[in-house]
Design a protein around this motif. Structure first.
Motif, mmCIF file in Angstrom:
data_model
loop_
_atom_site.group_PDB
_atom_site.id
_atom_site.type_symbol
_atom_site.label_atom_id
_atom_site.label_comp_id
_atom_site.label_asym_id
_atom_site.label_seq_id
_atom_site.Cartn_x
_atom_site.Cartn_y
_atom_site.Cartn_z
ATOM 1 N N ALA A 32 0.829 -1.211 0.000
ATOM 2 C CA ALA A 32 0.000 0.000 0.000
ATOM 3 C C ALA A 32 0.860 1.255 0.000
ATOM 4 C CB ALA A 32 -0.924 -0.001 1.214
ATOM 5 N N LEU A 33 0.452 2.190 -0.860
ATOM 6 C CA LEU A 33 1.131 3.484 -0.973
ATOM 7 C C LEU A 33 0.180 4.581 -0.505
ATOM 8 C CD1 LEU A 33 3.333 5.454 -2.092
ATOM 9 C CD2 LEU A 33 2.176 5.285 -4.310
ATOM 10 N N ALA A 34 0.620 5.378 0.457
ATOM 11 C CA ALA A 34 -0.170 6.535 0.893
ATOM 12 C C ALA A 34 0.343 7.780 0.179
ATOM 13 C CB ALA A 34 -0.067 6.709 2.405
ATOM 14 N N ILE A 35 -0.587 8.505 -0.450
ATOM 15 C CA ILE A 35 -0.222 9.729 -1.168
ATOM 16 C C ILE A 35 -0.893 10.903 -0.454
ATOM 17 C CG2 ILE A 35 -0.185 10.892 -3.406
ATOM 18 C CD1 ILE A 35 -0.925 8.093 -4.626
ATOM 19 N N TRP A 46 -3.607 15.991 -11.317
ATOM 20 C CA TRP A 46 -3.446 15.181 -12.520
ATOM 21 C C TRP A 46 -2.371 14.122 -12.282
ATOM 22 C CZ3 TRP A 46 0.555 13.959 -15.729
ATOM 23 C CH2 TRP A 46 0.209 13.343 -16.942
ATOM 24 N N TYR A 47 -1.261 14.544 -11.687
ATOM 25 C CA TYR A 47 -0.135 13.635 -11.432
ATOM 26 C C TYR A 47 -0.543 12.548 -10.430
ATOM 27 C CZ TYR A 47 4.467 12.010 -9.981
ATOM 28 O OH TYR A 47 5.554 11.227 -9.685
ATOM 29 N N VAL A 48 -1.273 12.948 -9.387
ATOM 30 C CA VAL A 48 -1.708 11.978 -8.368
ATOM 31 C C VAL A 48 -2.631 10.934 -9.007
ATOM 32 C CG1 VAL A 48 -3.099 11.694 -6.261
ATOM 33 C CG2 VAL A 48 -1.391 13.531 -6.412
ATOM 34 N N ARG A 49 -3.567 11.399 -9.846
ATOM 35 C CA ARG A 49 -4.462 10.444 -10.527
ATOM 36 C C ARG A 49 -3.656 9.441 -11.339
ATOM 37 N NH1 ARG A 49 -8.016 14.873 -11.117
ATOM 38 N NH2 ARG A 49 -7.120 15.393 -13.136
ATOM 39 N N SER A 50 -2.595 9.925 -12.006
ATOM 40 C CA SER A 50 -1.798 9.023 -12.855
ATOM 41 C C SER A 50 -1.046 7.996 -12.001
ATOM 42 C CB SER A 50 -0.851 9.817 -13.762
ATOM 43 O OG SER A 50 0.322 10.181 -13.058
ATOM 44 N N ILE A 51 -0.584 8.396 -10.809
ATOM 45 C CA ILE A 51 0.087 7.436 -9.916
ATOM 46 C C ILE A 51 -0.922 6.407 -9.400
ATOM 47 C CG2 ILE A 51 1.311 7.139 -7.717
ATOM 48 C CD1 ILE A 51 2.510 9.861 -8.047
ATOM 49 N N VAL A 52 -2.099 6.893 -9.000
ATOM 50 C CA VAL A 52 -3.127 5.988 -8.471
ATOM 51 C C VAL A 52 -3.480 4.946 -9.530
ATOM 52 C CG1 VAL A 52 -5.537 5.840 -7.710
ATOM 53 C CG2 VAL A 52 -4.056 7.657 -6.815
ATOM 54 N N ARG A 53 -3.692 5.395 -10.773
ATOM 55 C CA ARG A 53 -4.033 4.462 -11.860
ATOM 56 C C ARG A 53 -2.916 3.439 -12.045
ATOM 57 N NH1 ARG A 53 -6.206 8.752 -14.910
ATOM 58 N NH2 ARG A 53 -4.158 9.032 -15.857
ATOM 59 N N ALA A 54 -1.676 3.917 -12.103
ATOM 60 C CA ALA A 54 -0.539 3.014 -12.320
ATOM 61 C C ALA A 54 -0.415 2.010 -11.172
ATOM 62 C CB ALA A 54 0.753 3.821 -12.461
ATOM 63 N N ARG A 64 -5.226 7.792 -1.172
ATOM 64 C CA ARG A 64 -5.033 9.222 -1.353
ATOM 65 C C ARG A 64 -5.559 9.955 -0.134
ATOM 66 N NH1 ARG A 64 -6.236 13.313 -6.093
ATOM 67 N NH2 ARG A 64 -6.517 15.101 -4.742
ATOM 68 N N ILE A 65 -4.716 10.778 0.495
ATOM 69 C CA ILE A 65 -5.153 11.514 1.685
ATOM 70 C C ILE A 65 -5.183 13.001 1.351
ATOM 71 C CG2 ILE A 65 -4.591 12.089 4.090
ATOM 72 C CD1 ILE A 65 -3.040 9.026 3.239
ATOM 73 N N ASP A 66 -6.393 13.524 1.201
ATOM 74 C CA ASP A 66 -6.559 14.928 0.815
ATOM 75 C C ASP A 66 -6.420 15.828 2.023
ATOM 76 O OD1 ASP A 66 -7.050 16.127 -1.761
ATOM 77 O OD2 ASP A 66 -8.399 14.401 -2.023
ATOM 78 N N LEU A 67 -5.453 16.704 1.992
ATOM 79 C CA LEU A 67 -5.248 17.624 3.113
ATOM 80 C C LEU A 67 -5.165 19.064 2.610
ATOM 81 C CD1 LEU A 67 -2.677 15.776 5.430
ATOM 82 C CD2 LEU A 67 -5.133 16.033 5.768
#
Lengths: 277, 277
Positions: A32-35, A46-54, A64-67
């Motif tokens: 698991a990766l926490a972003i 945009w970049y975060v979405r691309s990492i999540v997809r990959a 994804r932790i939105d702060l």
């Protein structure tokens, strides 16, 4: 002139990552990766979405932790909590950060064992000292591309333009560990072209669109363009004027499609390494 | 050609150190340096005695901890205990170390706040990241000498020969922070002289007696000789062939009497800084 195919290199790395994830899952661990995203910046989203997809494509859980609008204290508390959470194996924190806090300060609160993008100064120090550590994925990508292209590094003259903590410095340290003779240039360097023309390998990590031209490149050199500068029309250009440099260079990474996809693949490979413990 | 007087620079630094110690003592704190000596090596014993004498002269308490024949576990336990001891402000660990343990491993057990000779990889990382940290005193001495000699560093071409964790790498990082364009050469560098002759400043940190000659030096360059190589007759020579280089260089540090005394003075200055907290 070879146009280096970053997407093909990324694909090859991700095959290994997929296999590694399958092994971990078979043994009962879901990597698991926490972003952590402390901004509502559009390019970051945009970049975060691309990492999540990959990540999802290879079977890594991306949390994804939105702060957005967070304070420094809240951000640091979250990073410490994630560092202590046994279900999280890798942690990255996106920029831009809230006012009054720097990436170095934030990085100190990411446990080195989970610091998959090398944001903790301790990771940089361990790297410099030759101890096991995660380097920033972009710096790793520079070396990974050169190795896969079978560019000789031992005794080679490598010139790195840029001295940031996230790219220039760690890339220089990694290249030094590969036995290259490394020169680090930056904004205060006098006669930049005279220096960069010495490089069998030229690494551009400045963050200024098309700053390096044909006059900066030694004939036949391998040019790694780390720059990702947005254009007014929504596109992306590197630090190198690719068209101008093409007749001179031996090989070059395009932007987009060069260092970027390799960086994402290595970030995910680091998560697998971290999950293996 | 200027022969740089390291002893005079050391003296000037130690005047400031003495004043700092007096202030601390007046406020009830006796600054204390712990010197861990895990060897009965003769050269080490000589060096330790010289540090103890220099410390006592400025009013710093020097606590020598003899651990000859120690194990790795015992050594690490001692360093952790000293790190936790509020009466100790600075800790250094001499080499050579017991078999099977490296300085990096040892360094990790010295608290960064007491790491007055920058042995902890975390200190190196903080240094690389531009955060407050103690650099190895020898690397600090290189920059201190250049600054006191008013050698322009901004935009200057500086060539460092040697890439050790205790001198070459930290010196390169410190010089980079002074806005020099830095090239790091080492044993695998091809055509060393072609590189070193580019240096407005040449830092020799190789550990091989008189390895650099006139052909390695740019006319007028400032040469900092970090080498301390024992001679068969019990003397000490640097990495630079001083006599050969004198007609070419603009200035050079002698061995002995150059970098060495400045290093000791900076080590003690670091103890005062650490004691101030």
């Amino acid at each position: 002139m070879t146009l280096i195919d970053g997407r093909a290199i990324s694909k090859a790395i991700l095959e290994g990552v997929t296999a590694g994830v399958a092994e971990l899952r078979a043994a009962g661990t879901t990597p698991a990766l926490a972003i952590v995203v402390p901004t509502d910046d559009e390019a970051t989203a945009w970049y975060v979405r691309s990492i999540v997809r990959a990540a999802e494509r290879v079977g890594i859980e991306a949390r994804r932790i939105d702060l957005h609008g967070t304070t420094a204290v809240e951000l640091v508390t979250e990073l410490a909590a994630l560092s202590a959470d046994p279900a999280v194996h890798g942690i990255i924190c996106q920029t831009p950060l809230p006012k009054g806090i720097t990436l170095d300060q934030v990085g100190q609160h990411i446990a080195p064992a989970k610091d998959v993008d090398g944001a903790n100064p301790e990771s940089l120090g361990r790297l410099a000292a030759g101890l096991p550590a995660f380097a920033p994925a972009t710096a790793q990508a520079v070396v990974e591309i050169l190795q896969r292209e079978q560019t000789p590094l031992e005794g080679a003259d490598v010139v790195v333009v840029g001295r940031s903590n996230v790219v220039g410095k760690p890339a220089a340290l990694l290249l030094l560990a590969e036995n290259a003779t490394v020169t680090i240039c930056h904004s205060r360097t006098r006669d930049l072209a005279a220096h960069t023309r010495q490089g069998d390998v030229l690494v551009a990590a400045v963050g200024r669109a098309r700053m390096l031209g044909a006059e900066h490149v030694k004939p036949g050199a391998v040019v790694i363009d780390v720059g990702t500068n947005p254009t007014p029309d929504g596109g992306l250009v590197g630090d190198v004027d690719t068209e101008a440099v093409e007749p001179v260079a031996g090989a070059i990474t395009p932007v987009p499609g060069g260092v970027g996809p390799v960086t994402t693949a290595l970030l995910l490979r680091n998560v697998v390494t971290a999950a293996r413990g």
